[in-house]
Design a protein around this motif. Structure first.
Motif, PDB file in Angstrom:
ATOM      1  N   ILE A 188       0.832  -1.206   0.000  1.00  0.00           N
ATOM      2  CA  ILE A 188       0.000   0.000   0.000  1.00  0.00           C
ATOM      3  C   ILE A 188       0.869   1.259   0.000  1.00  0.00           C
ATOM      4  N   ASP A 191       2.412   1.990  -3.419  1.00  0.00           N
ATOM      5  CA  ASP A 191       1.515   2.138  -4.567  1.00  0.00           C
ATOM      6  C   ASP A 191       0.808   3.489  -4.471  1.00  0.00           C
ATOM      7  N   LYS A 194      -2.871   3.520  -3.896  1.00  0.00           N
ATOM      8  CA  LYS A 194      -3.417   2.925  -2.680  1.00  0.00           C
ATOM      9  C   LYS A 194      -2.969   3.630  -1.402  1.00  0.00           C
ATOM     10  N   GLN A 195      -2.072   4.578  -1.525  1.00  0.00           N
ATOM     11  CA  GLN A 195      -1.496   5.190  -0.326  1.00  0.00           C
ATOM     12  C   GLN A 195      -2.545   5.841   0.573  1.00  0.00           C
ATOM     13  N   LYS A 197      -5.124   4.649   1.566  1.00  0.00           N
ATOM     14  CA  LYS A 197      -5.714   3.663   2.474  1.00  0.00           C
ATOM     15  C   LYS A 197      -5.028   3.639   3.842  1.00  0.00           C
TER      16      LYS A 197
END
Length: 261
Positions: A188, A191, A194-195, A197
């Motif tokens: 995560i 990426d 996706k960070q 998250k």
């Protein structure tokens, strides 16, 4: 790979999805590609059954609540997306509530969750639920010990009232290992898509692993009742976890499996 492929396996690999699965990693992994093709086949069949379940719920004014709990990065959101991606979005809701507002903090704890319960013909998915107070809140100091204990004395009665009102309730816990959680956190963080998250709570999850375990075990001991049981899904492998979660939902809800769609 140190074995010969069977004719059936060769047939499976002769598809666009199989080629994508093979080429999506730097190192070719035929076994992984075969597992992915089998997963896609199972998923399509199960999603057809989920459509039947939803059709039954709409036609019979049924109300369904499906709770997904689990540690951070356990795959709750991904499982919900696979369950809901083929069904009618007008008759479902995915609920992932933010932290309580100032007004909500003065209310009975369950009050804001009651407002999210389904109307006739609706399925509501909770990506985390009132069980925040059973694990996440006490572990991170977001509630007092008294508030935690009050919740634990009330939650079974609350769920009994939900069930007595005719709502179907399914409780799923996605279980991952500490090593797998650390691996997913690294993915995560690295990426850019996706960070977002990662939250401060996520950042502390590995450090507080044993505390989470203690409260999780207490939650199961108290709230895994005959009428409202938990289903623990091993989730280190996401594809298997999604298939098992859907299978469990289909077994728990008494829908008409012979319905035409």
């Amino acid at each position: 790979m140190d074995r010969e492929l069977t004719p059936l396996e060769l047939k499976k690999l002769n598809s666009n999805k199989a080629l994508i699965a093979l080429l999506s990693r730097k190192q070719l992994n035929v076994e992984r590609a075969l597992r992915y093709i089998d997963y896609e086949r199972k998923l399509k069949k199960l999603q057809t059954e989920v459509i039947k379940l939803q059709t039954w719920a709409i036609e019979n004014n049924e109300r369904i609540v499906i709770i997904f709990e689990g540690r951070d990065a356990a795959g709750k959101g991904g499982a919900i997306r696979r369950i809901t991606e083929r069904i009618n979005p007008r008759h479902i809701r995915i609920v992932a509530l933010p932290k309580p507002s100032e007004d909500e903090q003065t209310q009975w704890y369950f009050q804001r969750y009651i407002q999210q319960l389904p109307k006739a013909g609706e399925i509501v998915f909770f990506n985390r639920s009132w069980y925040n107070r059973a694990v996440v809140e006490p572990v991170n100091g977001f509630c007092t010990q008294e508030e935690y204990e009050i919740f634990m004395t009330q939650v079974n009665d609350f769920e009994r009232m939900i069930l007595d009102s005719g709502i179907h309730l399914v409780k799923i816990y996605m279980s991952i290992s500490k090593k797998e959680q650390a691996k997913r956190f690294d993915e995560i963080k690295n990426d850019p898509l996706k960070q977002w998250k990662m939250s401060p709570v996520d950042e502390k999850a590995q450090e507080l692993w044993d505390e989470y375990t203690k409260y999780k075990d207490s939650m199961f001991e108290k709230t895994n009742t005959e009428n409202s049981p938990w289903k623990v899904i091993k989730a280190n492998r996401k594809t298997e976890a999604r298939v098992n979660a859907i299978n469990h939902i289909l077994k728990r809800i008494p829908y008409n499996k012979d319905i035409e769609i």
